[in-house]
Design a protein around this motif. Structure first.
Motif, mmCIF file in Angstrom:
data_model
loop_
_atom_site.group_PDB
_atom_site.id
_atom_site.type_symbol
_atom_site.label_atom_id
_atom_site.label_comp_id
_atom_site.label_asym_id
_atom_site.label_seq_id
_atom_site.Cartn_x
_atom_site.Cartn_y
_atom_site.Cartn_z
ATOM 1 N N ASN A 20 0.820 -1.220 0.000
ATOM 2 C CA ASN A 20 0.000 0.000 0.000
ATOM 3 C C ASN A 20 0.855 1.271 0.000
ATOM 4 O O ASN A 20 0.581 2.231 0.718
ATOM 5 C CB ASN A 20 -0.958 0.015 1.196
ATOM 6 N N GLY A 21 1.920 1.246 -0.793
ATOM 7 C CA GLY A 21 2.773 2.423 -0.910
ATOM 8 C C GLY A 21 3.813 2.569 0.187
ATOM 9 O O GLY A 21 4.696 3.414 0.094
ATOM 10 N N GLU A 22 3.728 1.771 1.227
ATOM 11 C CA GLU A 22 4.712 1.808 2.320
ATOM 12 C C GLU A 22 5.819 0.809 2.030
ATOM 13 O O GLU A 22 5.573 -0.378 1.900
ATOM 14 C CB GLU A 22 4.052 1.462 3.662
ATOM 15 N N GLN A 23 7.032 1.311 1.950
ATOM 16 C CA GLN A 23 8.163 0.448 1.660
ATOM 17 C C GLN A 23 8.872 0.041 2.951
ATOM 18 O O GLN A 23 8.977 0.829 3.882
ATOM 19 C CB GLN A 23 9.138 1.151 0.725
ATOM 20 N N SER A 24 9.316 -1.194 2.944
ATOM 21 C CA SER A 24 10.052 -1.688 4.111
ATOM 22 C C SER A 24 11.161 -2.613 3.627
ATOM 23 O O SER A 24 11.172 -3.046 2.470
ATOM 24 C CB SER A 24 9.120 -2.430 5.071
ATOM 25 N N ILE A 25 12.075 -2.890 4.526
ATOM 26 C CA ILE A 25 13.181 -3.781 4.191
ATOM 27 C C ILE A 25 13.449 -4.686 5.377
ATOM 28 O O ILE A 25 13.332 -4.280 6.530
ATOM 29 C CB ILE A 25 14.444 -2.980 3.785
ATOM 30 N N LYS A 26 13.760 -5.943 5.053
ATOM 31 C CA LYS A 26 14.120 -6.931 6.072
ATOM 32 C C LYS A 26 15.516 -7.423 5.722
ATOM 33 O O LYS A 26 15.782 -7.800 4.580
ATOM 34 C CB LYS A 26 13.133 -8.096 6.042
ATOM 35 N N PHE A 27 16.416 -7.379 6.688
ATOM 36 C CA PHE A 27 17.789 -7.793 6.451
ATOM 37 C C PHE A 27 17.998 -9.213 6.935
ATOM 38 O O PHE A 27 17.507 -9.599 7.997
ATOM 39 C CB PHE A 27 18.770 -6.860 7.170
#
Length: 194
Positions: A20-27
């Motif tokens: 929904n337009g929210e970007q996230s990152i998982k390392f």
């Protein structure tokens, strides 16, 4: 996401997603070094890989270097130049011409066939260049050959429609369709060369 293989087992470096337009990152556990700082400098419309490489992330460098060396760039502003190559494929009945027809069909933009047809009145260009002694014969031949493929033949696109559909020449086809076709052509050429 970016997964590396340092052994037979894959190791996740990172997984970037957008909901929904929210970007996230998982390392992943193998991603070492600054994480939050790298994510903070990554713009929404840029690659995390590029931002991390520009910032000097050691863990990203091997993947970035491999991709940077193996990816062919295509100047999208000059995509029309690729159409002459596509015409040659169709005239020579090259297998890639049929692949392009299938790709454009499966792109679901309303085209279900392609053809190349000869135009009239441009085949004598080489003869008209003969009187220009300052142009070497080899250059005249090259100009005439390029001109022939660019202008003596035209691409036609068959559109689905009521009844039997209809054909459009390249002048009446959308720029988006021609750009997509050029991209498909470059992609197939890159894939065929490994």
């Amino acid at each position: 996401n970016l997964t590396v293989y340092r052994s037979k087992q894959p190791s996740l470096l990172y997984d970037r997603s957008s909901i929904n337009g929210e970007q996230s990152i998982k390392f992943g556990s193998t991603f070492t070094g600054a994480k939050k700082q790298l994510w903070d400098i990554t713009r929404n419309n840029s690659l995390f890989l590029s931002a991390a490489a520009a910032a000097g992330s050691d863990v990203i460098q091997p993947a970035f270097a491999a991709l940077a060396n193996d990816i062919n760039l295509y100047d999208a502003t000059h995509y029309l130049a690729e159409l002459a190559t596509i015409k040659k494929l169709f005239i020579n009945d090259d297998a890639r011409a049929q692949m392009l027809s299938q790709l454009i069909k499966y792109a679901d933009i309303g085209i279900d066939g392609m053809d190349v047809r000869q135009s009239e009145g441009v085949m004598g260009l080489k003869d008209s260049l003969i009187g220009l002694d300052e142009i070497p014969e080899e250059a005249r031949n090259k100009i005439a050959e390029d001109f022939k493929w660019s202008f003596a033949y035209d691409l036609f696109f068959h559109h689905k429609g009521s009844g039997d559909g209809f054909w459009l020449d390249s002048a009446h086809e959308s720029e988006g369709t021609k750009a997509a076709l050029a991209f498909f052509s470059v992609a197939l050429r890159s894939l065929s060369s490994g």
